[in-house]
Motif scaffolding. Structure first.
Motif, PDB file in Angstrom:
ATOM      1  N   LEU A 198     -33.098  63.537 -87.534  1.00 27.69           N
ATOM      2  CA  LEU A 198     -31.812  63.161 -86.951  1.00 27.69           C
ATOM      3  C   LEU A 198     -31.680  61.650 -86.816  1.00 27.69           C
ATOM      4  N   PHE A 199     -32.776  60.987 -86.469  1.00 31.98           N
ATOM      5  CA  PHE A 199     -32.728  59.532 -86.373  1.00 31.98           C
ATOM      6  C   PHE A 199     -32.355  58.929 -87.728  1.00 31.98           C
ATOM      7  N   ALA A 217     -30.783  60.387 -90.301  1.00 33.26           N
ATOM      8  CA  ALA A 217     -29.405  60.726 -90.672  1.00 33.26           C
ATOM      9  C   ALA A 217     -28.396  59.926 -89.859  1.00 33.26           C
ATOM     10  N   ALA A 218     -28.681  59.737 -88.568  1.00 28.60           N
ATOM     11  CA  ALA A 218     -27.751  59.003 -87.711  1.00 28.60           C
ATOM     12  C   ALA A 218     -27.661  57.535 -88.105  1.00 28.60           C
ATOM     13  N   VAL A 219     -28.810  56.913 -88.368  1.00 29.13           N
ATOM     14  CA  VAL A 219     -28.808  55.495 -88.742  1.00 29.13           C
ATOM     15  C   VAL A 219     -28.094  55.295 -90.071  1.00 29.13           C
ATOM     16  N   GLN A 220     -28.380  56.159 -91.049  1.00 32.30           N
ATOM     17  CA  GLN A 220     -27.733  55.997 -92.348  1.00 32.30           C
ATOM     18  C   GLN A 220     -26.242  56.294 -92.298  1.00 32.30           C
ATOM     19  N   ILE A 231     -34.832  52.357 -90.613  1.00 34.54           N
ATOM     20  CA  ILE A 231     -35.639  53.557 -90.371  1.00 34.54           C
ATOM     21  C   ILE A 231     -37.117  53.263 -90.615  1.00 34.54           C
ATOM     22  N   ILE A 232     -37.415  52.635 -91.740  1.00 34.09           N
ATOM     23  CA  ILE A 232     -38.804  52.308 -92.065  1.00 34.09           C
ATOM     24  C   ILE A 232     -39.367  51.320 -91.049  1.00 34.09           C
ATOM     25  N   LEU A 233     -38.546  50.365 -90.621  1.00 37.42           N
ATOM     26  CA  LEU A 233     -39.008  49.375 -89.652  1.00 37.42           C
ATOM     27  C   LEU A 233     -39.435  50.034 -88.346  1.00 37.42           C
ATOM     28  N   LEU A 234     -38.593  50.927 -87.805  1.00 35.01           N
ATOM     29  CA  LEU A 234     -38.858  51.497 -86.489  1.00 35.01           C
ATOM     30  C   LEU A 234     -39.889  52.630 -86.527  1.00 35.01           C
TER      31      LEU A 234
END
Length: 371
Positions: A258-259, A261-264, A275-278
């Protein structure tokens, strides 16, 4: 002469799938080389930043892990135990005494993973007793045992050590929870990214957003089931609490999916870098690996308390070795991540998923070949 029979029009979904699997070639030679080079600069710079950040984060977090304020429980008024811990504290901040009203309260804290060990004084004998929970963090309990053993020898007080919650024999260093959590996080966010690449980053309607959330939930369930089969019947590492492990793994994978999908949904391709950073660059070293958070620098210790990989590792360790209460806070925090991800994704669908207004010419039906 035979007239060519026109190919029947394929359904929209079939056309989208065919387009997704069709190889994409480089732009034609008509595009100037300078333009092609400039268009490649930004992605390469972003990849460079991520790579450097990955190396810097891992080296900074794990190159010299030193214990700081590792909590050890003690009953208030237990003079022998308090004096030994106070003597250790004068030598540095490796250990921190946490006081409890009675032994039962200290034991509950040990089973909730609030402390890694409990030190108790003489009870009819001149011997101090150190009760550890090795499964909480084997390195932490090793450090506690070593420091207090040396201190007790200096004070000429015998010390008996008991591990109340040992790790299983097939995982003597306690690394399986970390690696299992890492796999669930990676598989989860790849699921979110895969759906975004296939269907588009923004669902067109809230109903489609709900369907996507349902698809990610199914993906998380299947991924968690696979993880349980690997560490359970597959490698025969864990034999108990596999149903609880399945639930914890599904929650973790769902939060990561979900994180992503939400960010993208708001940042599109740029969201992949975030996403990769976090989750990887900061999340993996922040989870500590085999090191508990007390061994990490303060910055990464703070990340561990809220980032998805650290929460997942803590939750998996809790459900396998400890009573249900031990995993309450990691599960609640992962639930917050899930709810936030759903809200952000549905909001993106409402705000960005609406069709753009058609041009005046299109609305009037003008132009050759207009439908």
């Amino acid at each position: 002469m035979h007239q060519a029979v026109p190919e029947p029009e394929r359904p929209e979904a079939e056309r989208e799938v065919a387009s997704a699997v069709r190889p994409h070639r480089e732009p034609p030679a008509a595009i100037p080389l300078r333009r092609a080079v400039l268009s490649a600069v930004a992605p390469l710079i972003l990849a460079l930043i991520i790579g450097v950040g990955f190396m810097a984060a891992y080296v900074a977090a794990l190159h010299d892990p030193r214990p700081k304020d590792v909590p050890v429980g003690v009953v208030r008024g237990d003079r022998a135990a308090e004096e030994l811990l106070a003597a250790v504290r004068t030598q540095g901040r490796q250990l921190k005494a946490v006081g409890y009203d009675d032994r039962a309260a200290a034991d509950r804290a040990l089973n909730r993973r609030d402390v890694y060990a409990v030190l108790s004084g003489p009870s009819g004998t001149p011997t101090l007793t150190l009760t550890t929970a090795g499964a909480a963090a084997p390195l932490a309990t090793e450090v506690i045992t070593r420091i207090l053993t040396v201190a007790s020898q200096r004070a000429q007080v015998p010390l008996a050590v008991t591990d109340a919650v040992p790790v299983v024999a097939d995982d003597p260093r306690g690394v399986v929870p970390f690696y299992l959590a890492t796999g669930l996080v990676i598989g989860g966010y790849f699921g979110g990214i895969a759906l975004s690449l296939t269907l588009g980053t923004v669902p067109r309607t809230p109903a489609r957003a709900a369907m996507r959330i349902g698809g990610l939930a199914l993906h998380a369930v299947l991924l968690s089931a696979a993880g349980v089969l690997v560490v359970g019947p597959g490698l025969d590492i864990w034999h108990r609490h596999l149903l609880s492990l399945f639930g914890a793994g599904a929650l973790l994978a769902f939060a990561a999916a979900l994180f992503a999908a939400a960010v993208q949904s708001w940042l599109a391709r740029l969201g992949t870098a975030l996403i990769i950073l976090l989750l990887v660059v900061l999340g993996n070293p922040g989870s500590g690996g085999i090191y508990p958070p007390e061994f990490l620098p303060d910055f990464f210790r703070g990340i561990h308390l809220w980032d998805i990989p650290g929460l997942g590792s803590d939750l998996i360790r809790s459900v396998i070795y400890f009573p249900p209460d031990a995993g309450r806070w990691p599960a609640i925090k992962l639930g917050i991540w899930c709810v936030a991800g759903m809200i952000v994704l549905v909001t993106a669908s409402v705000v960005l998923g609406r069709p753009r207004p058609r041009s005046r010419a299109a609305r009037s039906g003008g132009g050759a070949g207009a439908p």
